[in-house]
Design a protein around this motif. Structure first.
Motif, PDB file in Angstrom:
ATOM      1  N   ASN B   6       0.749  -1.356   0.059  1.00 14.79           N
ATOM      2  CA  ASN B   6       0.029   0.041   0.030  1.00 14.79           C
ATOM      3  C   ASN B   6       0.793   1.223   0.034  1.00 14.79           C
ATOM      4  OD1 ASN B   6      -2.285  -1.459  -0.035  1.00 14.79           O
ATOM      5  ND2 ASN B   6      -2.570  -1.439   2.172  1.00 14.79           N
ATOM      6  N   LYS B   7       2.087   1.277   0.786  1.00 10.26           N
ATOM      7  CA  LYS B   7       2.851   2.270   0.829  1.00 10.26           C
ATOM      8  C   LYS B   7       3.450   2.660  -0.601  1.00 10.26           C
ATOM      9  CE  LYS B   7       6.805   2.762   3.385  1.00 10.26           C
ATOM     10  NZ  LYS B   7       7.748   2.500   4.458  1.00 10.26           N
ATOM     11  N   ARG B   8       3.754   1.499  -1.220  1.00  8.61           N
ATOM     12  CA  ARG B   8       4.469   1.791  -2.667  1.00  8.61           C
ATOM     13  C   ARG B   8       3.509   2.203  -3.612  1.00  8.61           C
ATOM     14  NH1 ARG B   8       9.470  -2.244  -3.099  1.00  8.61           N
ATOM     15  NH2 ARG B   8       9.991  -2.492  -0.959  1.00  8.61           N
ATOM     16  N   VAL B   9       2.267   1.855  -3.660  1.00  5.45           N
ATOM     17  CA  VAL B   9       1.353   1.946  -4.306  1.00  5.45           C
ATOM     18  C   VAL B   9       0.682   3.758  -4.152  1.00  5.45           C
ATOM     19  CG1 VAL B   9      -1.276   1.669  -5.124  1.00  5.45           C
ATOM     20  CG2 VAL B   9       0.372  -0.184  -4.731  1.00  5.45           C
ATOM     21  N   LYS B  10       0.719   4.003  -2.947  1.00  9.27           N
ATOM     22  CA  LYS B  10       0.458   5.412  -2.581  1.00  9.27           C
ATOM     23  C   LYS B  10       1.403   6.359  -3.359  1.00  9.27           C
ATOM     24  CE  LYS B  10      -1.109   7.845   1.633  1.00  9.27           C
ATOM     25  NZ  LYS B  10      -1.065   7.816   2.814  1.00  9.27           N
ATOM     26  N   LYS B  11       2.623   5.780  -3.039  1.00 10.10           N
ATOM     27  CA  LYS B  11       3.985   6.705  -3.504  1.00 10.10           C
ATOM     28  C   LYS B  11       3.702   6.799  -5.010  1.00 10.10           C
ATOM     29  CE  LYS B  11       8.656   6.842  -1.529  1.00 10.10           C
ATOM     30  NZ  LYS B  11       9.609   6.075  -0.794  1.00 10.10           N
ATOM     31  N   LEU B  12       3.546   5.909  -5.887  1.00 16.08           N
ATOM     32  CA  LEU B  12       3.496   5.748  -7.399  1.00 16.08           C
ATOM     33  C   LEU B  12       2.296   6.634  -7.588  1.00 16.08           C
ATOM     34  CD1 LEU B  12       4.118   4.911  -9.909  1.00 16.08           C
ATOM     35  CD2 LEU B  12       2.947   2.930  -9.602  1.00 16.08           C
ATOM     36  N   LEU B  57      10.677   5.712 -11.119  1.00 16.80           N
ATOM     37  CA  LEU B  57      11.478   4.995 -10.001  1.00 16.80           C
ATOM     38  C   LEU B  57      10.499   4.313  -9.076  1.00 16.80           C
ATOM     39  CD1 LEU B  57      14.359   7.505  -9.488  1.00 16.80           C
ATOM     40  CD2 LEU B  57      14.606   5.269 -10.485  1.00 16.80           C
ATOM     41  N   ALA B  58       9.245   5.279  -8.796  1.00 14.46           N
ATOM     42  CA  ALA B  58       8.259   4.598  -7.830  1.00 14.46           C
ATOM     43  C   ALA B  58       7.591   3.277  -8.518  1.00 14.46           C
ATOM     44  CB  ALA B  58       7.430   5.840  -7.531  1.00 14.46           C
ATOM     45  N   ASN B  59       7.397   3.298 -10.043  1.00 16.87           N
ATOM     46  CA  ASN B  59       7.015   2.145 -10.543  1.00 16.87           C
ATOM     47  C   ASN B  59       7.883   0.936 -10.281  1.00 16.87           C
ATOM     48  OD1 ASN B  59       4.836   0.698 -12.004  1.00 16.87           O
ATOM     49  ND2 ASN B  59       5.643   1.533 -14.001  1.00 16.87           N
ATOM     50  N   ARG B  60       9.114   1.438 -10.527  1.00 14.48           N
ATOM     51  CA  ARG B  60      10.122  -0.011 -10.641  1.00 14.48           C
ATOM     52  C   ARG B  60       9.971  -0.461  -9.067  1.00 14.48           C
ATOM     53  NH1 ARG B  60      16.310   0.838 -10.587  1.00 14.48           N
ATOM     54  NH2 ARG B  60      16.042   1.523  -8.606  1.00 14.48           N
ATOM     55  N   ASN B  64       9.142  -4.234  -7.934  1.00 10.21           N
ATOM     56  CA  ASN B  64      10.361  -5.340  -7.379  1.00 10.21           C
ATOM     57  C   ASN B  64       9.473  -5.683  -6.114  1.00 10.21           C
ATOM     58  OD1 ASN B  64      12.525  -4.808  -8.876  1.00 10.21           O
ATOM     59  ND2 ASN B  64      13.088  -3.046  -7.632  1.00 10.21           N
ATOM     60  N   HIS B  65       8.444  -5.309  -5.541  1.00 11.18           N
ATOM     61  CA  HIS B  65       7.733  -5.844  -4.385  1.00 11.18           C
ATOM     62  C   HIS B  65       6.540  -6.923  -5.277  1.00 11.18           C
ATOM     63  CE1 HIS B  65       5.040  -5.801  -1.043  1.00 11.18           C
ATOM     64  NE2 HIS B  65       6.162  -5.629  -0.344  1.00 11.18           N
ATOM     65  N   LYS B  72       5.073 -11.842 -13.564  1.00  7.05           N
ATOM     66  CA  LYS B  72       4.754 -12.393 -14.726  1.00  7.05           C
ATOM     67  C   LYS B  72       3.636 -11.997 -15.789  1.00  7.05           C
ATOM     68  CE  LYS B  72       3.416 -17.104 -16.387  1.00  7.05           C
ATOM     69  NZ  LYS B  72       4.224 -17.364 -17.721  1.00  7.05           N
ATOM     70  N   ILE B  73       2.557 -11.468 -14.774  1.00  9.68           N
ATOM     71  CA  ILE B  73       1.514 -10.882 -15.419  1.00  9.68           C
ATOM     72  C   ILE B  73       1.847  -9.364 -16.257  1.00  9.68           C
ATOM     73  CG2 ILE B  73      -0.921  -9.891 -14.763  1.00  9.68           C
ATOM     74  CD1 ILE B  73      -1.321 -12.224 -12.817  1.00  9.68           C
ATOM     75  N   HIS B  74       2.531  -8.975 -15.379  1.00 13.84           N
ATOM     76  CA  HIS B  74       3.013  -7.549 -15.580  1.00 13.84           C
ATOM     77  C   HIS B  74       3.798  -7.410 -16.867  1.00 13.84           C
ATOM     78  CE1 HIS B  74       0.666  -4.651 -13.046  1.00 13.84           C
ATOM     79  NE2 HIS B  74       0.476  -5.663 -12.186  1.00 13.84           N
TER      80      HIS B  74
END
Lengths: 64, 130
Positions: B6-12, B57-60, B64-65, B72-74
C-alpha cells in the motif's frame, strides 16, 4: 505440473491467505498454483517444502 | 506485506498525479499563467521531466515488490503493450503522412493507447490466473 498444495494446506487448516502470508506471495499466486495454472519458482517450491516438511518431489509431480 | 504494498502504491499514485499536474502546468502555463516567460516555460518542462523520472522509479519500486506471478502478469502485459504500441504508432503515423486522416497525428493519442492497452492486458492476464 501437478501438486498436492491444496491437500497439504487444508490438512493443516490453513486458508490460502494464511499460506500466502507465510510463503511471502499473494493469495492469487497460491490459488493459481493449486489450480495448476502457474508453476512456482524454485525458491517458492523450497519454502513450501520446508513448511510442509516434505521433499519437493512429494509435493510437485512433473507430467509431460 | 500488504502494508508495504500500500505504501508503494500510494507513492506511485502521488508521483503519477503530480506528473499529470506538471504536464498540465507546462502545457497551459505559458499561455494562461506566465504569459510565455522565457525562463518559466523551460523550467516547467524540466520539472515535469524530473517528476516523470521519479514516477518511473516509484513504478520500479512497486514492481520489485511484486511476487513471481504478479511479475509474470505485468511483464506479459508490458510485452503486449510494447508490441501493440509499435504497430499502432506506425499505422497511425502512416495514416497521417498519407493524409488519410484530417488532423495531424498527436502523441497524446499514442500515450492514451499505451495506457489503455496496458490496463486491459493486466486485467485479462490477471483473470487468466484466477
Amino acid at each position: 505440473m501437478k501438486n498436492k498444495i491444496r491437500e497439504l494446506r487444508t490438512a493443516r487448516n490453513m486458508t490460502q491467505e494464511d499460506l500466502a502470508e507465510i510463503i511471502g506471495v499473494s493469495r492469487q499466486t497460491i490459488n493459481a498454483i493449486e489450480k495448476k495454472k502457474f508453476d512456482p519458482s524454485l525458491p517458492t517450491a523450497f519454502k513450501l517444502s520446508k513448511l510442509f516438511k516434505l521433499p519437493i518431489d512429494q509435493i510437485f509431480f512433473f507430467e509431460e | 506485506m500488504k502494508l508495504e504494498r500500500n505504501k508503494r502504491v500510494k507513492k506511485l499514485a502521488i508521483w503519477t498525479w503530480t506528473w499529470v499536474a506538471t504536464v498540465a502546468i507546462a502545457t497551459f502555463g505559458p499561455e494562461f499563467i506566465w504569459d510565455h516567460h522565457p525562463f518559466l516555460t523551460p523550467f516547467a518542462i524540466i520539472v515535469n521531466f524530473a517528476n516523470g523520472i521519479l514516477m518511473i522509479l516509484a513504478n520500479r519500486n512497486l514492481f520489485n515488490h511484486f511476487d513471481e506471478l504478479e511479475k509474470k502478469i505485468h511483464l506479459e502485459s508490458l510485452g503486449i503493450t510494447l508490441g501493440l504500441a509499435v504497430i499502432f504508432g506506425m499505422s497511425y503515423s502512416l495514416l497521417d503522412t498519407t493524409n488519410l486522416i484530417q488532423q495531424d497525428a498527436q502523441i497524446s493519442i499514442l500515450v492514451m493507447f499505451i495506457g489503455l492497452t496496458y490496463l486491459t492486458s493486466v486485467f485479462i492476464n490477471s483473470r487468466r490466473y484466477r
